[in-house]
Design an enzyme around this catalytic site. Structure first.
Site, PDB file in Angstrom:
ATOM      1  N   GLU A 184      -6.684   4.444   8.081  1.00 10.71           N
ATOM      2  CA  GLU A 184      -6.568   5.910   7.721  1.00 10.71           C
ATOM      3  C   GLU A 184      -7.906   6.592   7.283  1.00 10.71           C
ATOM      4  O   GLU A 184      -8.130   7.699   7.588  1.00 10.71           O
ATOM      5  CB  GLU A 184      -5.416   6.110   6.812  1.00 10.71           C
ATOM      6  CG  GLU A 184      -4.093   5.865   7.581  1.00 10.71           C
ATOM      7  CD  GLU A 184      -2.922   5.256   6.707  1.00 10.71           C
ATOM      8  OE1 GLU A 184      -2.913   5.491   5.632  1.00 10.71           O
ATOM      9  OE2 GLU A 184      -1.908   4.900   7.318  1.00 10.71           O
ATOM     10  N   ASN A 213       1.120  -1.154  -0.213  1.00 14.12           N
ATOM     11  CA  ASN A 213      -0.017   0.140   0.042  1.00 14.12           C
ATOM     12  C   ASN A 213       0.859   1.377   0.045  1.00 14.12           C
ATOM     13  O   ASN A 213       1.499   1.659   0.826  1.00 14.12           O
ATOM     14  CB  ASN A 213      -1.004   0.030   1.147  1.00 14.12           C
ATOM     15  CG  ASN A 213      -1.963   1.192   1.249  1.00 14.12           C
ATOM     16  OD1 ASN A 213      -1.708   2.066   0.390  1.00 14.12           O
ATOM     17  ND2 ASN A 213      -2.317   1.507   2.530  1.00 14.12           N
ATOM     18  N   GLY A 252       2.293   1.916  10.885  1.00 12.14           N
ATOM     19  CA  GLY A 252       3.187   2.868  10.604  1.00 12.14           C
ATOM     20  C   GLY A 252       3.720   3.242  11.966  1.00 12.14           C
ATOM     21  O   GLY A 252       4.613   4.529  11.988  1.00 12.14           O
ATOM     22  N   SER A 267       3.236  -2.569  10.416  1.00 13.74           N
ATOM     23  CA  SER A 267       4.416  -2.619  10.504  1.00 13.74           C
ATOM     24  C   SER A 267       5.511  -3.988  10.183  1.00 13.74           C
ATOM     25  O   SER A 267       6.221  -4.405  10.917  1.00 13.74           O
ATOM     26  CB  SER A 267       5.107  -2.033  11.914  1.00 13.74           C
ATOM     27  OG  SER A 267       4.532  -1.070  12.169  1.00 13.74           O
ATOM     28  N   HIS A 271      -9.747   1.052   4.882  1.00 11.95           N
ATOM     29  CA  HIS A 271      -8.090   1.242   5.701  1.00 11.95           C
ATOM     30  C   HIS A 271      -8.313   2.215   6.813  1.00 11.95           C
ATOM     31  O   HIS A 271      -9.374   3.187   7.010  1.00 11.95           O
ATOM     32  CB  HIS A 271      -7.329   1.733   4.722  1.00 11.95           C
ATOM     33  CG  HIS A 271      -5.853   1.747   5.286  1.00 11.95           C
ATOM     34  ND1 HIS A 271      -5.411   2.697   6.213  1.00 11.95           N
ATOM     35  CD2 HIS A 271      -4.853   0.808   5.116  1.00 11.95           C
ATOM     36  CE1 HIS A 271      -4.108   2.342   6.460  1.00 11.95           C
ATOM     37  NE2 HIS A 271      -3.719   1.381   5.762  1.00 11.95           N
ATOM     38  N   GLU A 311      -5.636  -5.192  10.684  1.00 13.94           N
ATOM     39  CA  GLU A 311      -4.768  -4.350  10.845  1.00 13.94           C
ATOM     40  C   GLU A 311      -4.925  -3.587  12.090  1.00 13.94           C
ATOM     41  O   GLU A 311      -5.607  -2.570  12.037  1.00 13.94           O
ATOM     42  CB  GLU A 311      -4.599  -3.269   9.744  1.00 13.94           C
ATOM     43  CG  GLU A 311      -4.255  -3.818   8.247  1.00 13.94           C
ATOM     44  CD  GLU A 311      -3.704  -2.744   7.348  1.00 13.94           C
ATOM     45  OE1 GLU A 311      -2.798  -2.921   6.918  1.00 13.94           O
ATOM     46  OE2 GLU A 311      -4.379  -1.680   7.365  1.00 13.94           O
ATOM     47  N   LYS A 339       0.110   4.387  -0.384  1.00 19.38           N
ATOM     48  CA  LYS A 339      -0.546   5.693   0.194  1.00 19.38           C
ATOM     49  C   LYS A 339      -0.158   6.536  -0.595  1.00 19.38           C
ATOM     50  O   LYS A 339      -0.235   6.529  -1.904  1.00 19.38           O
ATOM     51  CB  LYS A 339       0.073   5.690   1.833  1.00 19.38           C
ATOM     52  CG  LYS A 339      -0.091   4.512   2.759  1.00 19.38           C
ATOM     53  CD  LYS A 339       0.253   4.692   4.192  1.00 19.38           C
ATOM     54  CE  LYS A 339      -0.073   3.416   4.706  1.00 19.38           C
ATOM     55  NZ  LYS A 339       0.030   3.491   6.183  1.00 19.38           N
TER      56      LYS A 339
HETATM   57  C1  PEP Z   1      -0.780  -0.068   5.983  1.00 17.10           C
HETATM   58  O1  PEP Z   1      -0.634   0.865   5.374  1.00 17.10           O
HETATM   59  O2  PEP Z   1      -1.952  -0.770   5.801  1.00 17.10           O
HETATM   60  C2  PEP Z   1       0.188  -0.484   6.972  1.00 17.10           C
HETATM   61  C3  PEP Z   1      -0.086  -1.558   7.481  1.00 17.10           C
HETATM   62  O3  PEP Z   1       1.353   0.275   6.939  1.00 17.10           O
HETATM   63  P1  PEP Z   1       2.665  -0.049   7.798  1.00 17.10           P
HETATM   64  O4  PEP Z   1       3.100  -1.371   6.957  1.00 17.10           O
HETATM   65  O5  PEP Z   1       3.565   1.060   7.471  1.00 17.10           O
HETATM   66  O6  PEP Z   1       2.449  -0.143   9.191  1.00 17.10           O
END
Ligand code: PEP
Length: 255
Positions: free
Chosen positions: A100, A12, A176, A215, A98, A170, A14
């Protein structure tokens, strides 16, 4: 032990990358993973780069995902993009719900459900994201929150539609932050998700893929993939470098 479900890793990207940068990253990822067997790989560039990246990757094996979609097909919805437009641009999948989108743009479970069903109607695979916040985990509400998000996102889906979805667990506190869930924490929630899915469609649940996101890196993916119900990863930061994402795909599919 052989995997019962094919491993799947989706990067992803972003809000990152010009068209030229996205093409370069996509090309490197394709070249790096094309010899890796028994794995599905996708990348999710920004809307502006989707078509160019999809063209670059049209001979496979890396698929293209969008990061979001709207649920209406056309009309006076300034700024929105329909799933059929994403399919037209070359996407095979779309991320919906997501955290976010939920946290920064107020997206609710009902909207996630509309988006996922619209994606299915357009022939796209929705990657439906669910996950608890740190406050919810600390309050012992993780599984209740997951259940509510899952039931909300999957409302009114037929078995034929359910068969085509991918779920991404998630935990919001792991996205992040550099702080990933332990394999045992991930497995507990993935197992719970699969058992809820089994209550809806017993024969489908063992086939559905549940990705972990938060992460994920090359260094921790093996331990996560060793868990029975972890089928792959939705990867943010570590997908922005071809080298780290390729390493992650190799590590994850080897475990
Ligand atoms: C994500 O954007 O879905 C995500 C898991 O980000 P990260 O791997 O940076 O934690």
């Amino acid at each position: 032990m052989a995997r019962t479900r094919r491993a799947f890793f989706c990067g992803n990207w972003k809000l990152n990358g010009s068209i030229a940068e996205s093409l370069a990253l996509a090309t490197d990822v394709r070249n790096g993973v094309s010899s890796v067997r028994d794995v599905d790989v996708a990348v999710a560039p920004s809307f502006t780069a989707l078509h160019a990246v999809a063209k670059r990757l049209e001979d496979g094996p890396v698929m293209v995902a969008a990061q979001d979609c709207f649920w209406e097909e056309k009309g006076a919805f300034t700024g929105e993009v329909a799933p059929s437009q994403l399919a037209d641009a070359g996407c095979k999948l779309v991320i919906v719900g997501h955290s976010e989108r939920r946290q920064l743009f107020g997206e609710l479970d009902a909207a996630v459900n509309l988006k996922a069903r619209a994606a299915l109607r357009a022939g796209l695979t929705p990657i439906i994201c669910i996950g608890e916040t740190l406050a919810e985990r600390d309050a012992g509400e993780t599984l209740g929150r997951i259940q509510a998000q899952l039931d909300g996102a999957l409302a009114d889906m037929t078995d034929a539609e359910l068969e085509r979805i991918v779920i991404a667990y998630e935990p919001v506190w792991a996205i992040g932050t550099g702080r990933n869930a332990t394999p045992a924490q991930a497995q507990e929630v993935h197992h719970f998700i699969r058992s809820r899915l089994a209550m809806r469609a017993a024969t489908l649940a063992p086939k559905l893929r549940i990705l972990y996101g938060g992460s994920v890196k090359a260094d921790n993916i093996r331990a996560l993939m060793a868990e029975e119900d972890v089928d792959g990863g939705l990867v943010g930061g570590a997908s922005l470098s071809a080298e780290s994402f390729i390493r992650l795909v190799k590590e994850g599919s080897a475990s």
